[in-house]
Scaffold this motif. Structure first.
Motif, short mmCIF file in Angstrom:
data_model
loop_
_atom_site.label_atom_id
_atom_site.label_comp_id
_atom_site.label_asym_id
_atom_site.label_seq_id
_atom_site.Cartn_x
_atom_site.Cartn_y
_atom_site.Cartn_z
N UNK A 350 -48.92 18.35 -21.36
CA UNK A 350 -48.86 18.91 -20.26
C UNK A 350 -48.00 18.37 -19.35
N UNK A 351 -47.65 17.09 -19.18
CA UNK A 351 -46.65 16.83 -18.32
C UNK A 351 -45.23 16.78 -18.86
N UNK A 352 -45.01 16.75 -20.05
CA UNK A 352 -43.67 17.32 -20.76
C UNK A 352 -43.39 18.71 -20.24
N UNK A 353 -44.12 19.64 -20.33
CA UNK A 353 -44.27 21.02 -19.82
C UNK A 353 -43.83 20.90 -18.39
N UNK A 354 -44.42 20.23 -17.55
CA UNK A 354 -44.32 20.14 -16.25
C UNK A 354 -43.01 19.54 -16.00
N UNK A 355 -42.32 18.55 -16.75
CA UNK A 355 -40.92 18.21 -16.48
C UNK A 355 -40.25 19.10 -16.75
N UNK A 356 -40.00 20.00 -17.75
CA UNK A 356 -39.28 21.32 -18.16
C UNK A 356 -39.35 22.09 -17.03
N UNK A 357 -40.54 22.45 -16.31
CA UNK A 357 -40.88 23.52 -15.36
C UNK A 357 -40.06 23.05 -14.08
N UNK A 358 -40.13 21.59 -13.75
CA UNK A 358 -39.67 21.11 -12.46
C UNK A 358 -38.13 21.10 -12.50
N UNK A 359 -37.56 20.88 -13.63
CA UNK A 359 -36.21 20.76 -13.72
C UNK A 359 -35.37 22.27 -13.47
N UNK A 360 -36.01 23.19 -13.98
CA UNK A 360 -35.48 24.57 -13.89
C UNK A 360 -35.55 24.81 -12.07
N UNK A 402 -34.19 21.11 -23.36
CA UNK A 402 -33.93 22.55 -23.73
C UNK A 402 -33.75 23.40 -22.63
N UNK A 403 -34.38 22.96 -21.58
CA UNK A 403 -34.49 23.54 -20.05
C UNK A 403 -32.97 23.32 -19.65
N UNK A 404 -32.69 22.23 -19.52
CA UNK A 404 -31.19 21.71 -19.24
C UNK A 404 -30.11 22.54 -19.81
N UNK A 405 -30.19 22.96 -21.11
CA UNK A 405 -29.52 23.59 -21.88
C UNK A 405 -29.45 25.09 -21.31
N UNK A 406 -30.61 25.67 -20.98
CA UNK A 406 -30.83 27.11 -20.49
C UNK A 406 -30.16 27.25 -19.09
N UNK A 407 -30.37 26.13 -18.31
CA UNK A 407 -29.72 26.12 -17.00
C UNK A 407 -28.22 26.10 -17.09
N UNK A 408 -27.50 25.18 -17.91
CA UNK A 408 -26.39 25.07 -18.33
C UNK A 408 -25.57 26.46 -18.75
N UNK A 409 -26.29 27.27 -19.42
CA UNK A 409 -25.87 28.47 -19.90
C UNK A 409 -26.06 29.69 -19.10
#
Length: 623
Positions: A350-360, A402-409
């Motif tokens: 759950x917290x790994x998913x939260x980390x991805x959401x927060x990054x975006x 993966x979210x970081x790469x989505x932001x970068x693109x």
């Protein structure tokens, strides 16, 4: 006003490109062997199941769907997988005894990362990775579409004795590897070497008492790394307890000396403000701004770890003292807790998913609030009780990578257009002009706090992506949750949206740097950090040491004047001559009335003739 705005945009563009650019960019490809199990969509995916006594296992996607099942160790061929995050779930996982193994499949970039893209990350390459590991990390950064990366160095390592820089080492290798990969590098220093301390002033962990040490060091470093390091912050979070306990006045004074040294070593270097911490005390910011340091930084750099509802607060506070310079958010995160029952201290699913959401959300909100370059903290593994990092020590990704790469693109070259005007305060939609896949588009980042809700748009999106960059159905009506989605619209569709404009950029404040710098030098024990003031004894006359430096190449004749409260008596010599490279000490005599209680400000103004003007503003708290 119009000409000032053009000037601001010209500076932003110039700073983003840098007069000296990094190596020419091309579309990156993974390294042979796919370190970290990072692949591009369209490649055949294969992973090695470790021989650690594993029995039955499954490979599942981000949503828990099983892709493959098997038993025992060995190489597993998975074929071509779509963009996404995949994890090994094996025997022992329930008891948290198995080392995490994950796979990341990224969308390949269709265009080189724009030179002006605001997507950046704090990588800490020189401190976190061996020289052998550095090319792998640099490659992963390029695959994620990063423009700038932040590194770390230690002054005491680079200049172990006065005037002698160390031999070529990890800091040089780190700079060369990252620059060679086409990344732009921001470096930051954290400390003063022991040889530059003065024990009488308790300077350990603080700025050097003699600012000529800072000037000379930064001049040499700028020369050494010219063309490799494109930007430098002279210090990190100087207003925090951990990094020196400095007042706003001291921060401004150090910035001036450091800027002059860095520009003497490399006039094209981007000199960032020595980054202010997330504390953003009004007293510190006001004290800093009163010292008129804006001619001495090309970018205004700061940090935040605030909850999202506080972003307008830090945005307003830092914009107010940025003097209209480009704002670089060089550390930002909202970290997730570690699972202390896990052998490898990995966050829960759950917290790994939260980390991805927060990054975006961090990137979307920070761009909206005026950050011209946002550096997520941190790429590597980091944290004792909280996990900041996106990569594990073996380079395998957490979902946030993966979210970081989505932001970068998808948010490449993003510039804020505003937020969607909606009644529901828990519904968040931010609009940007960006270049996903090299095409100019209107891009929306949208999410919903608390309960899911529908977002109804007046236009049909070209494409919609989830937080990992996986493409989903593109519809005018979408159900939003607390996991953000990115919507790509036609360039002209922004005009069809009811947008509240982003905060206005502050006016550009004019000013020219002077080679003359004025410094107040009092010991750390006299500092009231939360008030950004020095303690001073009431009912007595005190002599405060003031140093005047000449970092120019010509002698300087300086005329001094002092301004203070009417009830206080403050005096200083009216003039002094200073040779090039010299400093002179002048006692500032201050008499404080016995009944004084309030903090007061004393300002020293220096008319330096052809060398311009200098100022020193100090706050004093009677005790």
């Amino acid at each position: 006003m119009f000409s000032k705005r053009l000037g601001i945009m010209a500076i932003i563009v110039a700073v983003s490109y840098s007069i000296v650019s990094a190596a020419e960019r091309s579309i990156p490809k993974p390294l042979p062997g796919h370190p970290g199990n990072i692949f591009l969509a369209g490649e055949d995916v294969a992973v090695e199941i470790p021989d650690d006594g594993i029995g039955e296992w499954k490979i599942v996607d981000y949503d828990g769907k099983v892709l493959r099942e098997g038993r025992g160790a060995g190489r597993v061929e998975l074929g071509r997988l779509p963009v996404g995050y995949y994890a090994l779930v094996g025997e022992g996982s329930d008891t948290k005894e198995r080392k995490p193994l994950s796979i990341g499949v990224l969308a390949p970039l269709k265009a080189p990362t724009p030179e002006t893209s605001p997507v950046a990350c704090d990588v800490g390459m020189a401190w976190s990775y061996t020289e052998k590991e550095m090319p792998t990390v640099a490659n992963l950064c390029t695959l994620a579409g990063l423009n700038w990366v932040r590194d770390r160095f230690s002054w005491k390592d680079l200049e172990p004795s006065p005037g002698r820089l160390s031999e070529r080492g990890r800091y040089d290798v780190s700079a060369e590897v990252q620059e060679g990969a086409g990344l732009k590098v921001l470096q930051v220093n954290h400390n003063t070497p022991p040889w530059a301390w003065e024990w009488a002033y308790d300077q350990r962990g603080r700025f050097p008492p003699d600012l000529r040490d800072a000037y000379n060091f930064y001049r040499r470093v700028a020369q050494r790394w010219r063309g490799k390091i494109l930007a430098i912050e002279p210090w990190n979070e100087a207003d925090a307890w951990d990094f020196g306990y400095h007042t706003g006045s001291e921060i401004a004074t150090m910035q001036k000396a450091s800027y002059l040294g860095l520009k003497a070593g490399n006039p094209t270097l981007i000199v960032g403000q020595n980054a202010l911490s997330a504390l953003r005390r009004p007293t510190t910011l006001g004290d800093f701004h009163a010292n008129r340091a804006w001619p001495y930084f090309d970018t205004f750099n700061f940090h935040t770890y605030d909850p999202f509802f506080n972003y307008p607060g830090w945005g307003a506070a830092f914009r107010a003292v940025s003097a209209g310079r480009p704002m670089w958010l060089t550390e930002v995160n909202k970290p997730v807790p570690l699972d202390k029952t896990d052998k490898f201290r990995e966050p829960t699913r759950e917290n790994l998913r939260a980390q991805a959401d927060r990054l975006m959300i961090i990137y979307a909100l920070s761009f909206h609030e005026g950050s011209d370059m946002t550096f997520f903290f941190y790429l590597p593994e980091f944290g004792k009780d909280l996990q900041f990092g996106l990569l594990r020590p073996d380079f395998t990704p957490r979902p946030g990578f993966l979210t970081l790469a989505a932001v970068g693109r998808l948010l490449a070259d993003a510039r804020p257009l505003g937020r969607l005007n909606v009644e529901d305060q828990n519904l968040h939609v931010y609009a940007f002009r960006a270049k996903p896949d090299g095409q100019i588009r209107t891009v929306l980042v949208a999410w919903k706090d608390e309960q899911p809700a529908a977002l109804n748009l007046p236009v049909e999106p070209i494409a919609v992506y989830d937080v990992l960059g996986r493409e989903t159905a593109a519809r005018k009506s979408l159900e939003l949750s607390n996991s953000p989605v990115t919507l790509v619209l036609a360039e002209g569709d922004a005009a069809k949206l009811d947008l509240v404009p982003p905060p206005q950029k502050p006016d550009w404040l004019d000013g020219k740097p002077s080679p003359v710098v004025v410094q107040c030098l009092l010991p750390k024990k006299r500092v009231e950090l939360d008030k950004s003031a020095y303690r001073i004894v009431r009912g007595k006359t005190e002599r405060v040491p003031i140093y005047v430096y000449n970092f120019g190449t010509e002698p300087a004749e300086v005329r001094l004047s002092v301004k203070g409260p009417e009830s206080w008596d403050a005096s200083l010599a009216e003039s002094i001559g200073i040779a090039p490279g010299a400093r002179e000490m002048l006692p500032l005599s201050i008499s404080v009335p016995p009944a004084a209680e309030e903090i007061e400000t004393i300002i020293i103004e220096a008319d330096c003739g052809s060398a311009g003007e200098a100022v020193l503003s100090m706050r004093f708290l009677p005790k």
